[in-house]
Design an enzyme around this catalytic site. Structure first.
Site, short mmCIF file in Angstrom:
data_model
loop_
_atom_site.label_atom_id
_atom_site.label_comp_id
_atom_site.label_asym_id
_atom_site.label_seq_id
_atom_site.Cartn_x
_atom_site.Cartn_y
_atom_site.Cartn_z
N LYS A 135 31.68 34.39 26.42
CA LYS A 135 31.40 35.79 26.64
C LYS A 135 32.74 36.53 26.97
O LYS A 135 33.44 36.15 27.64
CB LYS A 135 30.43 35.60 27.90
CG LYS A 135 28.85 34.99 27.63
CD LYS A 135 28.25 35.40 26.67
CE LYS A 135 26.81 34.66 26.44
NZ LYS A 135 26.23 35.07 25.44
N LYS A 235 18.56 32.89 15.30
CA LYS A 235 17.75 31.76 16.30
C LYS A 235 16.34 31.64 16.26
O LYS A 235 15.37 32.52 15.76
CB LYS A 235 17.96 32.24 17.80
CG LYS A 235 19.27 32.45 18.24
CD LYS A 235 19.40 32.92 19.66
CE LYS A 235 20.70 33.07 20.43
NZ LYS A 235 21.03 34.10 21.30
#
Ligand code: MG
Length: 343
Positions: A135, A235
């Site tokens: 991140k 996803k």
């Protein structure tokens, strides 16, 4: 979630988070929409037209429901698992998988400090991960430079989860990453800001990747029309299940985007679906696929996946290819709801 149908059992997972912060979906909401809307629709479809192609029946059953794709994914995956166990066919084969192993890739959360970040990435490299993503947020760009300096040859990507904006400062901060040769910068702006992503993409050499911004083929077509990304994170859960995710991935590849399979914090049930999906031809880039031991000390399945030579084996047994321990599910459950046909 577990489905019982004509002597067959199937499992699926709706990995929504406890709060609606990452996506609008959240765990209690997913449970409610499953019990009150999705499962009753499936029962109605079964009563009205029990025969025919499973995917057609699934599409028809949930066609009038807006959103709630993680909840949908949980039920659809469970229905596929039960069906494929009966047919003695693996989900990977059903989806058209073209490999028996997929590359292991790690996605790390926001680190506390740069030394810890570099240490975690060193551990990941030693464990054999073929790509590490971590991140990033405004002000953390020097950490990315430090990681690149420490690991000059490693495939590295960063994910901002929408933390930047398309202002001059935001774009300049992202451009400061351009010399680092990152695989991509994922989701720098808010999920609904596709026009902003297009403006940022135009100013960057590093490929821009979208994740939570793309749930449907219509979203993807907008991305293509705006040239808002060169890479797509697909996803299974975010897209409404492995079949819907595969359709989206095929369309993205046909449009020239690089595609990889992302994952949620999910048990071996969800991870089995993700690994099967990642083994299909449109998935050209290393995904966010790790053993589930990264998330849980004890998984609810017999196989939480392991890394061998930087890869994870694609389950080949029927259905999802993992055996779920009912006792473990009961032990970890905080609540349960049963919905029966005819209720
Ligand atoms: Mg992401």
């Amino acid at each position: 979630m577990r489905v019982d149908a004509e002597g067959l059992v199937g499992w699926g997972e709706a990995p929504a988070l406890p709060e609606p912060t990452y996506t609008a979906e959240y765990a209690a909401g997913a449970a409610a929409v499953l019990a009150d809307h999705l499962v009753p629709r499936w029962f109605r479809t079964q009563r009205e037209r029990p025969a025919g192609d499973l995917l057609e029946r699934i599409d028809r059953a949930f066609a009038d429901i807006e959103g709630h794709r993680m909840a949908r994914s949980g039920l659809i995956t469970a229905l596929l698992d039960a069906h494929l166990r009966g047919a003695e066919r693996s989900l990977a084969a059903f989806l058209g998988a073209s490999t028996e192993q997929v590359d292991a890739g790690l996605a790390l959360g926001l680190a506390d400090n740069v030394d810890r970040l570099v240490g975690s990435i060193g551990d990941a490299q030693a464990a054999g991960y073929r790509r590490v993503k971590f991140k990033v947020a405004p002000g953390r760009e020097p950490w990315v430079i430090a990681v690149r300096d420490a690991f000059p040859g490693l495939n590295i990507a960063v994910d901002a989860n929408g933390a930047y904006d398309a202002s001059r400062d935001g774009v300049d901060a992202l451009r400061s990453l351009d010399p680092l040769g990152l695989d991509y910068i994922e989701q720098p702006l808010a999920a609904d800001d596709l026009a902003g992503h297009a403006r940022v993409a135009e100013r960057l050499r590093t490929p821009l990747c979208l994740d939570e911004a793309v749930e449907t083929t219509a979203d993807l077509d907008t991305v293509a029309a705006l040239s808002a990304a060169r890479v797509l994170n697909v996803k299974a859960a975010r897209c409404g299940g492995p079949v819907a995710a595969l359709r989206l991935a095929r369309r993205a590849r046909a449009g020239g985007l690089g595609v990889f399979c992302g994952g949620m914090v999910e048990t071996g049930v969800g991870r089995a679906a993700s690994v099967a999906l990642a083994a299909t031809p449109p998935f050209t880039l290393t995904g966010d696929l790790t053993p589930t031991s990264r998330f849980f000390d004890i998984d609810v399945v017999d196989d939480g996946f392991v890394i061998r030579d930087g890869t994870i084996a694609v389950p080949s047994r029927p259905g999802l290819g993992v055996e779920v321990d009912d006792g473990a599910v009961r032990r970890f459950a905080t609540s349960s709801v049963a919905v029966r046909s005819g209720d």
